[in-house]
Write a protein that holds these residues in place. Structure first.
Motif, mmCIF file in Angstrom:
data_model
loop_
_atom_site.group_PDB
_atom_site.id
_atom_site.type_symbol
_atom_site.label_atom_id
_atom_site.label_comp_id
_atom_site.label_asym_id
_atom_site.label_seq_id
_atom_site.Cartn_x
_atom_site.Cartn_y
_atom_site.Cartn_z
ATOM 1 N N LEU A 5 40.678 30.750 35.456
ATOM 2 C CA LEU A 5 41.374 31.733 36.274
ATOM 3 C C LEU A 5 42.043 31.055 37.461
ATOM 4 C CD1 LEU A 5 38.611 34.496 36.441
ATOM 5 C CD2 LEU A 5 40.704 34.604 35.088
ATOM 6 N N THR A 6 43.119 31.655 37.947
ATOM 7 C CA THR A 6 43.714 31.229 39.201
ATOM 8 C C THR A 6 43.052 32.016 40.331
ATOM 9 O OG1 THR A 6 45.447 32.912 39.176
ATOM 10 C CG2 THR A 6 45.897 30.831 38.008
ATOM 11 N N PRO A 7 43.139 31.539 41.576
ATOM 12 C CA PRO A 7 42.585 32.312 42.699
ATOM 13 C C PRO A 7 43.153 33.726 42.780
ATOM 14 C CG PRO A 7 43.030 30.072 43.400
ATOM 15 C CD PRO A 7 43.591 30.202 42.008
ATOM 16 N N ASN A 8 44.454 33.874 42.466
ATOM 17 C CA ASN A 8 45.058 35.207 42.501
ATOM 18 C C ASN A 8 44.457 36.130 41.448
ATOM 19 O OD1 ASN A 8 46.798 34.565 44.603
ATOM 20 N ND2 ASN A 8 48.436 33.891 43.240
ATOM 21 N N GLN A 9 44.219 35.606 40.249
ATOM 22 C CA GLN A 9 43.607 36.414 39.193
ATOM 23 C C GLN A 9 42.189 36.818 39.570
ATOM 24 O OE1 GLN A 9 44.212 33.692 35.865
ATOM 25 N NE2 GLN A 9 45.698 35.101 34.949
ATOM 26 N N ALA A 11 41.082 37.262 42.586
ATOM 27 C CA ALA A 11 41.190 38.296 43.615
ATOM 28 C C ALA A 11 41.516 39.651 42.992
ATOM 29 C CB ALA A 11 42.260 37.905 44.634
ATOM 30 N N VAL A 12 42.390 39.649 41.981
ATOM 31 C CA VAL A 12 42.729 40.900 41.277
ATOM 32 C C VAL A 12 41.492 41.468 40.588
ATOM 33 C CG1 VAL A 12 44.015 41.884 39.341
ATOM 34 C CG2 VAL A 12 45.170 40.380 40.966
ATOM 35 N N LEU A 13 40.720 40.591 39.930
ATOM 36 C CA LEU A 13 39.499 41.042 39.259
ATOM 37 C C LEU A 13 38.513 41.637 40.264
ATOM 38 C CD1 LEU A 13 38.680 38.342 36.543
ATOM 39 C CD2 LEU A 13 39.593 40.645 36.214
ATOM 40 N N LEU A 14 38.395 41.019 41.441
ATOM 41 C CA LEU A 14 37.481 41.548 42.450
ATOM 42 C C LEU A 14 37.951 42.911 42.935
ATOM 43 C CD1 LEU A 14 35.005 41.231 44.235
ATOM 44 C CD2 LEU A 14 36.433 40.005 45.900
ATOM 45 N N PHE A 15 39.257 43.057 43.147
ATOM 46 C CA PHE A 15 39.786 44.355 43.586
ATOM 47 C C PHE A 15 39.538 45.423 42.524
ATOM 48 C CE2 PHE A 15 43.290 47.449 43.832
ATOM 49 C CZ PHE A 15 43.047 47.952 45.096
ATOM 50 N N VAL A 16 39.796 45.069 41.265
ATOM 51 C CA VAL A 16 39.533 46.001 40.159
ATOM 52 C C VAL A 16 38.052 46.356 40.113
ATOM 53 C CG1 VAL A 16 39.509 46.248 37.648
ATOM 54 C CG2 VAL A 16 41.491 45.231 38.777
ATOM 55 N N PHE A 17 37.209 45.340 40.262
ATOM 56 C CA PHE A 17 35.757 45.515 40.199
ATOM 57 C C PHE A 17 35.274 46.461 41.293
ATOM 58 C CE2 PHE A 17 31.447 43.993 41.295
ATOM 59 C CZ PHE A 17 30.827 44.134 40.065
ATOM 60 N N LEU A 18 35.794 46.299 42.511
ATOM 61 C CA LEU A 18 35.358 47.131 43.630
ATOM 62 C C LEU A 18 35.967 48.528 43.577
ATOM 63 C CD1 LEU A 18 35.608 44.589 46.610
ATOM 64 C CD2 LEU A 18 33.541 45.352 45.425
ATOM 65 N N THR A 19 37.205 48.615 43.093
ATOM 66 C CA THR A 19 37.924 49.885 43.129
ATOM 67 C C THR A 19 37.558 50.761 41.938
ATOM 68 O OG1 THR A 19 39.739 48.780 44.265
ATOM 69 C CG2 THR A 19 40.192 50.946 43.332
ATOM 70 N N GLY A 20 37.559 50.142 40.731
ATOM 71 C CA GLY A 20 37.147 50.766 39.486
ATOM 72 C C GLY A 20 36.710 52.205 39.576
ATOM 73 N N SER A 21 35.445 52.439 39.323
ATOM 74 C CA SER A 21 34.915 53.804 39.316
ATOM 75 C C SER A 21 34.691 54.358 40.714
ATOM 76 C CB SER A 21 33.596 53.837 38.533
ATOM 77 O OG SER A 21 32.693 52.881 39.052
ATOM 78 N N SER A 22 34.707 53.505 41.743
ATOM 79 C CA SER A 22 34.381 53.971 43.092
ATOM 80 C C SER A 22 35.458 54.861 43.684
ATOM 81 C CB SER A 22 34.135 52.770 44.013
ATOM 82 O OG SER A 22 35.312 52.005 44.190
ATOM 83 N N ILE A 23 36.730 54.619 43.373
ATOM 84 C CA ILE A 23 37.804 55.362 44.027
ATOM 85 C C ILE A 23 37.766 56.843 43.658
ATOM 86 C CG2 ILE A 23 39.627 55.115 42.271
ATOM 87 C CD1 ILE A 23 41.451 54.323 44.729
ATOM 88 N N GLY A 135 38.807 36.944 25.979
ATOM 89 C CA GLY A 135 38.671 35.927 27.015
ATOM 90 C C GLY A 135 39.135 36.427 28.376
ATOM 91 N N VAL A 136 38.471 35.942 29.416
ATOM 92 C CA VAL A 136 38.730 36.426 30.769
ATOM 93 C C VAL A 136 40.142 36.098 31.228
ATOM 94 C CG1 VAL A 136 37.792 34.331 31.858
ATOM 95 C CG2 VAL A 136 37.837 36.481 33.132
ATOM 96 N N GLY A 137 40.685 34.962 30.806
ATOM 97 C CA GLY A 137 42.029 34.591 31.224
ATOM 98 C C GLY A 137 43.082 35.576 30.769
ATOM 99 N N LYS A 138 42.873 36.173 29.585
ATOM 100 C CA LYS A 138 43.850 37.105 29.033
ATOM 101 C C LYS A 138 43.688 38.506 29.612
ATOM 102 C CE LYS A 138 44.409 34.546 24.711
ATOM 103 N NZ LYS A 138 44.286 34.553 23.230
ATOM 104 N N PHE A 139 42.447 39.014 29.663
ATOM 105 C CA PHE A 139 42.323 40.392 30.166
ATOM 106 C C PHE A 139 42.516 40.469 31.676
ATOM 107 C CE2 PHE A 139 37.585 39.504 30.047
ATOM 108 C CZ PHE A 139 37.305 39.731 31.388
ATOM 109 N N ALA A 140 42.334 39.350 32.395
ATOM 110 C CA ALA A 140 42.587 39.355 33.839
ATOM 111 C C ALA A 140 44.062 39.628 34.126
ATOM 112 C CB ALA A 140 42.171 38.030 34.461
#
Length: 366
Positions: A5-9, A11-23, A135-140
């Motif tokens: 993964l790149t650092p940007n990817q 960060a996107v995964l973390l945002f998705v992870f935190l926002t996901g069902s919580s929003i 694979g994580v690289g593709k779904f990210a």
């Protein structure tokens, strides 16, 4: 290694992870606990989340290329590290089952009431497991586009609901003192900010380099998530006032109140899409993390994907068995058990390992 993964990817995964069902799920119980101070609870919990990120990044840079279980083995011994890994695995399985359970309950209660709850659970876990098999690289990369569409719909919904806001509902803030604020902070730290600890398992998929600003990008993802959670929480309070804490699937309910001419009506379909897609992405990340953790515990190769379908099947059984007990039981799990489970299985192990690392010499870089 494949699937880096790149650092940007990341960060996107973390945002998705935190926002996901919580929003969708956070506003109602948070307002119920903290009342009008709910938005302040989000700020306090987000600051705690940043402290957790600081500890994770410190350990990741000190032990590059190693996940939480691997560097825990070096610091506190392999037996204890495996025990901590088992705690994390139970937490991840619980999360995956709960997220899919929530999607299925939403679909069954709000959209397709004649369809059996079990069918939703099976189909969702099948889609989730097939997604992470690529694979994580593709779904990210795919998740970045999906979360962008979700955020556009959320902002669109909040903006169109403005004519129905009553700004007097924001006061008083501390009508019952500081205890509701602390209760709400504890709740929202457990869901979602305490879950940041789990990303200590995925950071080795990023090649950390000096000056890459990975930590700052992850911190930005946390702050951006906090901004969106504050916006949807305030929108819920401004729309429903004293009964805001009782409106389950808050943004879905806010969308139902929008009626601007004949064009902008029945926008709850957009919020339904947002909830399903966001929760699906988070479930995928959680099951991916569960696969990494179980693979590490069993000592299998890092890229092993043979356990994904068995894990999905196990989570499916849990979702079905718990879900049939009804929404009241589900609400108790989310508001009471989940924050405590996260504290015991994620936050405390991280604090323990971080504390021990203070007394160990920094390993020599080869």
């Amino acid at each position: 290694m494949k699937n880096m993964l790149t650092p940007n990817q990341l960060a996107v995964l973390l945002f998705v992870f935190l926002t996901g069902s919580s929003i969708i799920n956070i506003p109602a119980p948070l307002i119920f606990f903290s009342h009008n101070a709910a938005w302040i609870s989000i700020i306090c919990a987000a600051m705690l989340g940043l402290l957790v990120l600081l500890l994770i990044m410190r350990l990741a840079r000190r032990y590059p290329g190693l996940n939480f279980i691997q560097y825990s083995s070096k610091l506190i011994g392999k037996p204890i590290a495996l025990l901590l890994g088992m705690l994390i695995l139970t937490y991840l399985i619980h999360m995956a089952a709960a997220i899919v359970m929530d999607i299925a309950m939403f679909l069954n209660s709000s959209m397709m009431r004649d369809t059996d709850y079990t069918i939703f659970v099976i189909l969702i876990f099948l889609a989730v497991s097939m997604t992470i098999r690529v694979g994580v690289g593709k779904f990210a990369g795919m998740f970045g586009l999906l979360i962008l569409s979700v955020m556009i719909f959320v902002v669109f919904n909040i903006s169109l609901a403005i004519p129905g806001y009553d700004w007097h509902y924001l006061l008083p803030v501390f009508d019952e003192g500081i205890k509701p604020l602390l209760h709400g902070t504890y709740f929202i730290y457990g869901f979602p900010y305490g879950e940041i600890v789990l990303f200590a398992m995925i950071i080795p998929y990023v090649r950390l380099k000096a000056g890459d600003r990975t930590g700052r990008k992850l911190a930005f993802a946390i702050l951006l998530n906090a901004v969106f959670l504050i916006l949807v929480t305030l929108a819920t309070i401004l729309t429903f006032g004293p009964i805001a804490g009782e409106r389950k699937y808050s943004m879905f309910e806010v969308a139902r109140t929008i009626e601007i001419t004949e064009i902008f009506q029945r926008l709850e379909a957009l919020m339904g899409y947002s909830m399903i897609v966001a929760s699906f992405m988070k479930a995928s990340i959680v099951l991916f993390l569960a696969n990494i953790t179980l693979t590490q515990i069993l000592g299998l190769p890092k890229e092993n994907r043979q356990l994904i379908f068995p894990l999905a099947l196990f989570c499916t059984i849990i979702s079905i068995s718990v879900g049939i007990r009804g929404e009241a039981n589900w609400n108790f799990i989310v508001t009471s058990i989940h924050p405590l489970w996260g504290l015991i299985c994620a936050t405390i192990p991280l604090l323990l390992v971080s504390f021990v690392s203070l007394f160990r010499k920094k390993p020599k870089q080869v």
